[in-house]
Design a protein around this motif. Structure first.
Motif, mmCIF file in Angstrom:
data_model
loop_
_atom_site.group_PDB
_atom_site.id
_atom_site.type_symbol
_atom_site.label_atom_id
_atom_site.label_comp_id
_atom_site.label_asym_id
_atom_site.label_seq_id
_atom_site.Cartn_x
_atom_site.Cartn_y
_atom_site.Cartn_z
ATOM 1 N N THR A 272 38.298 11.732 30.396
ATOM 2 C CA THR A 272 37.633 10.451 30.709
ATOM 3 C C THR A 272 37.301 10.314 32.200
ATOM 4 N N ASP A 292 29.501 8.394 20.401
ATOM 5 C CA ASP A 292 30.493 7.600 19.662
ATOM 6 C C ASP A 292 31.879 7.929 20.198
ATOM 7 N N LEU A 293 32.541 6.952 20.786
ATOM 8 C CA LEU A 293 33.889 7.186 21.310
ATOM 9 C C LEU A 293 34.921 6.862 20.227
ATOM 10 N N LEU A 311 39.660 3.174 29.569
ATOM 11 C CA LEU A 311 38.469 3.206 28.711
ATOM 12 C C LEU A 311 37.318 2.444 29.357
ATOM 13 N N ARG A 312 37.632 1.300 29.988
ATOM 14 C CA ARG A 312 36.579 0.509 30.644
ATOM 15 C C ARG A 312 35.942 1.322 31.771
ATOM 16 N N ARG A 315 33.722 4.020 30.314
ATOM 17 C CA ARG A 315 32.459 3.467 29.800
ATOM 18 C C ARG A 315 31.522 3.101 30.948
ATOM 19 N N ASP A 316 32.104 2.587 32.025
ATOM 20 C CA ASP A 316 31.261 2.268 33.203
ATOM 21 C C ASP A 316 30.610 3.544 33.733
ATOM 22 N N LEU A 318 29.963 6.204 32.151
ATOM 23 C CA LEU A 318 29.009 6.759 31.173
ATOM 24 C C LEU A 318 27.624 6.105 31.249
ATOM 25 N N GLN A 319 27.547 4.969 31.933
ATOM 26 C CA GLN A 319 26.238 4.288 32.027
ATOM 27 C C GLN A 319 25.179 5.196 32.638
ATOM 28 N N ILE A 325 26.081 3.794 23.557
ATOM 29 C CA ILE A 325 27.478 4.222 23.430
ATOM 30 C C ILE A 325 28.161 3.311 22.416
ATOM 31 N N ARG A 327 31.715 2.633 19.741
ATOM 32 C CA ARG A 327 33.147 2.910 19.638
ATOM 33 C C ARG A 327 33.466 2.921 18.162
#
Ligand code: SF4
Length: 356
Positions: A272, A292-293, A311-312, A315-316, A318-319, A325, A327
């Motif tokens: 991650t 898909d996470l 995780l937050r 995801r940030d 991954l932008q 995206i 889940r």
């Protein structure tokens, strides 16, 4: 009357079944009616219907009735508090395997089906992989998983996924034949777009699937875009390294004109970080994907899912990919029904006699 086939009828796709009916003296039209009757909900109801069909001669009905139909034994059914139900099946051909019934908004069900007993791919986070490989399931063994679960379900079964035990693309022909039975009108009645096959990345089979132009959905299990890391988590990387896999995915997206769904099992402190995101960006540059996470759910305790903050942050980061995206909820943990937990055991939850 002697059976004209030793092969179970539920192992045959419609064309094979139709040939069988013609060999019994029937016609294509009758084959369609018999086929639809055989797959009606309730095996005994279906069997009782055969003799009542107009336009089908008693001789053909006798042959169909005398032909074998593969049956599985339900060893255990267990329900988790989130509504997931895990079925443990035993086959007369040997071995135990599982299917999971997943509720969707209390309106319908998805059924997750196994394609092999065990699995040879040995993903580090997967209980099925730790079992090793025993054998491929026959088509009828997959058909029966779906049929039995459907017949016991209170809500309609509208989706099926090959995400249970095993790698479906290492059992390609049987899985595709089962998929055709799942989706054939008059068969198990699932729309082709509602059937998903999940692969850990068997590149030649992905290419074949693309060439053959099947209507079913595919998802590709990645879990890391860094070759060394992926090799540790998913040893299939040795046989089909990321560049080979990505070319197969690229061809799939071109042929289908749609995004490839990439499944990414998220693991605390493992995949991650910024380097993982940068590797993903480079790997899929110019390829339309959706990510898909899925939280890892490792019964051995070796791998943990990330906490909310990790995780937050992921995801940030991954932008930068600028791709959708999602889940994926992987439920049924207390009964060992989550992704990566199927190990042909009965545990936890509430044991069901039959479905409620
Ligand atoms: Fe096999 Fe899938 Fe488990 Fe990997 S995750 S070992 S491919 S069943």
């Amino acid at each position: 009357m002697d059976a004209l086939t030793t092969r179970p009828l539920n192992d045959m796709d419609f064309d094979e079944f139709s040939s069988f009916v013609r060999a019994c003296g029937g016609q294509e039209r009758q084959a369609r009616r018999l086929f639809a009757a055989l797959y009606r909900p309730g095996r005994d109801v279906a069997a009782g219907l055969l003799g009542k069909l107009d336009e089908v001669s008693p001789r053909v009905v006798d042959h169909v009735t005398a032909a074998p139909w593969g049956r599985l034994r339900v060893v255990d059914r267990r329900q988790a508090s989130d509504g997931f139900v895990k079925y443990l099946f035993e086959s007369p051909l040997g071995g135990r395997f599982e299917a999971v019934r997943i509720p969707l908004f209390d309106k319908k069900h998805v059924v997750c089906v196994s394609s092999q007993v065990g699995c040879a791919l040995g993903c580090a986070f997967c209980a099925t992989g730790r079992l090793g490989f025993s054998r491929n399931l026959e088509t009828w063994e997959m058909v029966e998983q779906l049929r039995v679960v459907r017949d016991e379900a209170r809500l309609p079964v509208r989706h099926a996924v090959f995400m249970g035990m095993g790698e479906p693309f290492l059992n390609y022909e049987r899985v595709l034949r089962a998929a055709s039975l799942f989706t054939r009108s008059g068969g198990l009645q699932i729309s082709g777009r509602n059937l998903t096959i999940s692969t850990a990345g068997i590149a030649p089979a992905i290419e074949r699937f693309t060439r053959e132009g099947h209507p079913f959905r595919l998802t590709f299990s990645l879990t890391s875009a860094i070759p060394e890391k992926r090799l540790e988590l998913m040893p299939v990387e040795r046989a089909y390294p990321l560049p080979v896999l990505v070319e197969a995915i690229r061809a799939f997206t071109r042929a289908r004109g749609e995004r490839a769904v990439i499944a990414y099992v998220v693991i605390r402190g493992v995949n991650t970080g910024p380097e993982d995101v940068e590797a993903l960006r480079q790997l899929f540059e110019g390829i339309p994907i959706k990510l898909d996470l899925i939280d890892v759910c490792d019964a051995s305790g070796r791998f943990q899912p990330p906490d909310a903050e990790e995780l937050r942050r992921f995801r940030d980061l991954l932008q930068v990919l600028k791709v959708p995206i999602g889940r994926r909820y992987s439920g049924g943990a207390e009964i060992g029904a989550s992704c990566g937990n199927l190990a042909a055991t009965a545990q936890g939850g509430t044991a069901l006699e039959r479905d409620s």
